[in-house]
Scaffold this active site. Sequence first.
Site, short mmCIF file in Angstrom:
data_model
loop_
_atom_site.label_atom_id
_atom_site.label_comp_id
_atom_site.label_asym_id
_atom_site.label_seq_id
_atom_site.Cartn_x
_atom_site.Cartn_y
_atom_site.Cartn_z
N SER A 21 0.84 -1.20 0.00
CA SER A 21 0.00 0.00 0.00
C SER A 21 0.87 1.25 0.00
O SER A 21 1.65 1.49 0.93
CB SER A 21 -0.90 0.00 1.24
N HIS A 62 -0.99 -1.04 -4.34
CA HIS A 62 -2.33 -0.67 -3.87
C HIS A 62 -2.31 0.82 -3.56
O HIS A 62 -1.47 1.29 -2.80
CB HIS A 62 -2.63 -1.50 -2.62
N ASP A 64 -4.31 4.02 -2.16
CA ASP A 64 -5.44 4.42 -1.33
C ASP A 64 -5.84 5.86 -1.60
O ASP A 64 -5.05 6.78 -1.38
CB ASP A 64 -5.07 4.27 0.15
N MET A 115 -8.35 8.76 -0.47
CA MET A 115 -9.23 9.14 0.65
C MET A 115 -9.63 10.60 0.50
O MET A 115 -8.81 11.43 0.11
CB MET A 115 -8.49 8.96 1.98
N HIS A 150 -7.94 1.91 -4.59
CA HIS A 150 -8.96 1.71 -3.55
C HIS A 150 -9.59 3.06 -3.23
O HIS A 150 -8.96 3.91 -2.62
CB HIS A 150 -8.26 1.10 -2.34
N MET A 188 -11.74 5.30 -1.25
CA MET A 188 -12.44 5.53 0.02
C MET A 188 -13.01 6.95 -0.04
O MET A 188 -12.53 7.87 0.63
CB MET A 188 -11.46 5.34 1.20
N MET A 217 -12.02 -5.32 4.37
CA MET A 217 -11.21 -4.42 5.19
C MET A 217 -10.99 -5.09 6.55
O MET A 217 -11.95 -5.43 7.24
CB MET A 217 -11.92 -3.09 5.41
N ASP A 269 -7.25 -6.11 3.33
CA ASP A 269 -6.55 -4.82 3.44
C ASP A 269 -6.63 -4.29 4.87
O ASP A 269 -7.71 -4.01 5.37
CB ASP A 269 -7.21 -3.84 2.46
N GLY A 270 -5.45 -4.14 5.49
CA GLY A 270 -5.38 -3.51 6.80
C GLY A 270 -4.72 -4.39 7.85
O GLY A 270 -5.24 -5.46 8.17
N GLY A 271 -3.58 -3.94 8.35
CA GLY A 271 -2.92 -4.66 9.43
C GLY A 271 -2.38 -6.02 9.03
O GLY A 271 -2.13 -6.87 9.88
N GLY A 299 0.71 -2.23 4.10
CA GLY A 299 1.35 -0.91 4.12
C GLY A 299 2.51 -0.89 5.07
O GLY A 299 3.66 -1.13 4.69
C1 DX5 Z 1 -6.51 1.77 5.16
C2 DX5 Z 1 -6.00 1.48 3.78
C3 DX5 Z 1 -4.96 0.42 3.73
C4 DX5 Z 1 -3.72 0.76 4.51
C5 DX5 Z 1 -3.04 -0.49 4.90
O1 DX5 Z 1 -7.65 2.54 5.08
O2 DX5 Z 1 -7.05 1.08 2.93
O3 DX5 Z 1 -4.63 0.10 2.39
O4 DX5 Z 1 -2.83 1.54 3.79
O5 DX5 Z 1 -1.96 -0.15 5.71
P1 DX5 Z 1 -1.50 -1.10 6.89
O6 DX5 Z 1 -0.98 -2.35 6.24
O7 DX5 Z 1 -0.43 -0.31 7.56
O8 DX5 Z 1 -2.69 -1.36 7.76
ZN ZN Z 2 -6.53 0.23 0.93
#
Ligand code: DX5
Ligand code: ZN
Length: 222
Positions: A6, A31, A33, A35, A64, A66, A135, A173-175, A195
Amino acid sequence: MILAPSLLSADFGNLERELRSLEDAGLTWVHIDVMDGCFVPNITLGPPVIKRLRKNSRLFFDVHLMIIAPERHIAAFIDAGADMLVVHAESCARLDDTLREIRRSGTMAGAAVSPDTPVRTLETVVPLLDSALVMSVHPGFGGQSFIPESPGKVRELRTMLRERGGQAVIEVDGGVDPDNTPHLVAAGADVLVSGSAFFSRPPYAARLQDFLRAAAGARPDA
Ligand code: DX5
Ligand code: ZN
């Protein structure tokens, strides 16, 4: 398993160099993001930055969105060079129409569900999905802790896709990190977005191997 780093955790002052480093390290996806400060509290980047990055990168751009009312911006992101556009089920007035519009241009289409949204929300649009994204944190920021119920959601999604004859890949996606990777792959995930866990441990080629090794240790159960 495909690892999609990410860009949110990359060096924003050197994005072009970061993309080149990812390619050199053997990554095939990135990826991105987007926002808007409305659908999520954070603001990142938009079509002009993606268009500029597209000029010098062969990576698969997994974008992605958001953002609220993504249908207003689809043409701009397609023009910018997105390979896939993933919209949120929660932010589309007509998810099916939005996915159809993306596909009409030949761009791949995906739908994401936030942690509080059931995967069944995607049931009626399965035939329109190239990707279904779970997510595993609340969208908005990198570096959050993985929500432990997420592999269960992936499993449920895998079953739903099988029942409905869907061809979508499942993204998470996430953590995501090498510790939870085996559980996600075992549950049926195809694409893992990472990420902070990826970018915090260079060199990138070695970090990719950490994730691939972790994935290889998984025993698919779905
Ligand atoms: C969060 C994003 C993710 C984020 C993931 O809203 O959609 O793509 O960058 O980052 P990590 O891997 O640090 O959670
Ligand atoms: Zn994302």
